[in-house]
Design a protein around this motif. Structure first.
Motif, PDB file in Angstrom:
ATOM      1  N   LEU A   1      -4.153   7.024  -0.228  1.00  0.00           N
ATOM      2  CA  LEU A   1      -3.652   5.861  -0.953  1.00  0.00           C
ATOM      3  C   LEU A   1      -3.521   6.196  -2.437  1.00  0.00           C
ATOM      4  O   LEU A   1      -4.463   6.675  -3.064  1.00  0.00           O
ATOM      5  CB  LEU A   1      -4.607   4.680  -0.766  1.00  0.00           C
ATOM      6  N   LYS A   2      -2.329   5.948  -2.997  1.00  0.00           N
ATOM      7  CA  LYS A   2      -2.134   6.206  -4.425  1.00  0.00           C
ATOM      8  C   LYS A   2      -1.985   4.937  -5.248  1.00  0.00           C
ATOM      9  O   LYS A   2      -2.197   4.946  -6.463  1.00  0.00           O
ATOM     10  CB  LYS A   2      -0.919   7.102  -4.642  1.00  0.00           C
TER      11      LYS A   2
ATOM     12  N   ARG B   1       6.332 -10.520   8.310  1.00  0.00           N
ATOM     13  CA  ARG B   1       7.214  -9.358   8.453  1.00  0.00           C
ATOM     14  C   ARG B   1       6.519  -8.170   7.798  1.00  0.00           C
ATOM     15  O   ARG B   1       6.335  -8.130   6.583  1.00  0.00           O
ATOM     16  CB  ARG B   1       8.559  -9.589   7.813  1.00  0.00           C
ATOM     17  N   LEU B   2       6.125  -7.190   8.611  1.00  0.00           N
ATOM     18  CA  LEU B   2       5.375  -6.026   8.163  1.00  0.00           C
ATOM     19  C   LEU B   2       6.287  -4.809   8.133  1.00  0.00           C
ATOM     20  O   LEU B   2       7.022  -4.566   9.094  1.00  0.00           O
ATOM     21  CB  LEU B   2       4.201  -5.759   9.110  1.00  0.00           C
ATOM     22  N   GLY B   3       6.241  -4.034   7.065  1.00  0.00           N
ATOM     23  CA  GLY B   3       7.093  -2.862   6.945  1.00  0.00           C
ATOM     24  C   GLY B   3       6.290  -1.588   6.782  1.00  0.00           C
ATOM     25  O   GLY B   3       5.268  -1.561   6.102  1.00  0.00           O
TER      26      GLY B   3
ATOM     27  N   SER C   1       4.493   3.946   2.850  1.00  0.00           N
ATOM     28  CA  SER C   1       4.062   2.641   2.362  1.00  0.00           C
ATOM     29  C   SER C   1       3.904   1.668   3.510  1.00  0.00           C
ATOM     30  O   SER C   1       4.593   1.747   4.528  1.00  0.00           O
ATOM     31  CB  SER C   1       5.058   2.081   1.344  1.00  0.00           C
ATOM     32  N   LEU C   2       2.959   0.749   3.337  1.00  0.00           N
ATOM     33  CA  LEU C   2       2.757  -0.386   4.225  1.00  0.00           C
ATOM     34  C   LEU C   2       2.913  -1.646   3.390  1.00  0.00           C
ATOM     35  O   LEU C   2       2.315  -1.755   2.319  1.00  0.00           O
ATOM     36  CB  LEU C   2       1.362  -0.339   4.852  1.00  0.00           C
ATOM     37  N   ASN C   3       3.709  -2.610   3.869  1.00  0.00           N
ATOM     38  CA  ASN C   3       4.076  -3.750   3.040  1.00  0.00           C
ATOM     39  C   ASN C   3       4.146  -5.030   3.875  1.00  0.00           C
ATOM     40  O   ASN C   3       4.764  -5.037   4.944  1.00  0.00           O
ATOM     41  CB  ASN C   3       5.435  -3.466   2.391  1.00  0.00           C
TER      42      ASN C   3
ATOM     43  N   LEU D   1       0.858  -1.181   0.000  1.00  0.00           N
ATOM     44  CA  LEU D   1       0.000   0.000   0.000  1.00  0.00           C
ATOM     45  C   LEU D   1       0.891   1.227   0.000  1.00  0.00           C
ATOM     46  O   LEU D   1       1.710   1.401   0.902  1.00  0.00           O
ATOM     47  CB  LEU D   1      -0.911   0.008   1.229  1.00  0.00           C
ATOM     48  N   GLU D   2       0.738   2.090  -1.020  1.00  0.00           N
ATOM     49  CA  GLU D   2       1.581   3.282  -1.151  1.00  0.00           C
ATOM     50  C   GLU D   2       0.725   4.534  -1.029  1.00  0.00           C
ATOM     51  O   GLU D   2      -0.370   4.608  -1.596  1.00  0.00           O
ATOM     52  CB  GLU D   2       2.312   3.256  -2.490  1.00  0.00           C
TER      53      GLU D   2
END
Length: 312
Positions: A293-294, A120-122, A104-106, A86-87
């Protein structure tokens, strides 16, 4: 709000005079903007977990696996999977000064922490305004079975401020261990700890019912508890990523800052099973921050993901 976010570090006060504002150096300005740019998304989403007395459906049913088996039925059902990205676009306004950046969420991979498979969440944030820049990276390791955090890592790089720290959570012993600075270790506030990043993903597994209020004490440090969210309404919104049906919530935090009682802040989630964070808007004194969110990429779900080697 959790101390890990620097939540109580001052935001520009409405009573500060123009002379005071003009004399602020980069470090001072950075300290006041840090809660806005570094942590707005995390702070706005964390703490939205139902307490025992909240009227809400229960969280996902967990089926424990025997031994080291990793069959799909042993994993708690979640609306995300490895590879989801998610960016976001960020915009900040302070008087006539405008700034922005990206976030961002990844869901990056599956790691093994203390013998347990974890997501593993970033969370990454880059940007700023003229005198304040930020380039932060945070990770959380969320247990795939129990959906509580096993490890939390922050690497903060901001104007006038930097910090690296990693916490290991040991719920059976009811303590957390600070790897870089053992003196920062302490007692867990809950046997099911969540940190600043894992809160977001855990919330996405829960129902959000319009008109209901959710509250709980699941943050790993006691001083971060409790936090509350009010589910306000549903509406259709447009963000750079497209048009979505959304459910709007208002976080209320029992500390001073962005989401204190009486403040103005709203968060939009997609009103579907994915519960994707679509937008955040917060007003603090004379400052406004918006995140939208883009772009989004969905990940693969299920237990078929190969296990990555444990970090470190």
């Amino acid at each position: 709000m959790p101390e890990a976010l620097g939540y109580n570090e001052g935001v520009l006060d409405a009573h500060d005079s123009p002379d005071v504002r003009s004399r602020m150096n980069a470090s001072q300005l950075g300290r006041r903007w840090r809660p806005l740019m570094a942590s707005a998304l995390l702070m706005s989403l964390s703490g939205m977990l139902p307490s025992d007395d909240a009227v809400a459906a229960p969280g996902p049913t967990v089926v424990q696996a025997a031994g080291d088996e990793r069959e799909e039925e042993s994993w708690a059902p979640v609306p995300f999977g490895v590879g989801e990205l998610l960016e976001y676009e960020l915009e900040a306004k302070w008087f006539l000064v405008r700034g922005g950046g990206t976030a961002s969420l990844n869901v990056e991979a599956i790691d093994t922490i203390h013998g347990h498979p974890t997501y593993r969440l970033g969370f990454r944030t880059r940007g700023g305004i003229t005198l304040f820049k930020i380039n932060d990276l945070q990770h959380s390791w969320l247990d795939v079975n129990t959906l509580f955090s096993r490890r939390f890592e922050q690497k903060l790089d901001q104007t006038g401020y930097s910090r690296d720290r990693t916490y290991d959570f040991l719920p059976k012993e009811m303590r957390f261990v600070a790897l870089e600075n053992p003196a920062d270790s302490g007692r867990l506030a809950t046997p099911e700890p969540l940190d600043d990043v894992s809160f977001i993903y855990h919330i996405r597994t829960l129902p959000l019912v319009v008109g209901k209020t959710y509250t709980a004490a699941r943050y790993f440090k006691q001083e971060g508890n409790p936090v509350t969210v009010k589910v306000l309404r549903t509406e259709r919104i447009r963000v750079p990523a497209g048009e979505f049906d959304a459910i709007v919530v208002k976080p209320v935090i029992r500390t001073k800052g962005l989401f204190s009682e009486g403040g103005e802040a709203e968060v939009w989630f997609s009103n579907d099973e994915r519960r994707i964070p679509l937008k955040v808007r917060a007003k603090v004194s004379i400052a406004t921050l918006t995140m939208e969110l883009k772009q989004l990429s969905t990940g693969r779900r299920g237990a078929s993901e190969p296990l990555a080697p444990p970090p470190r």
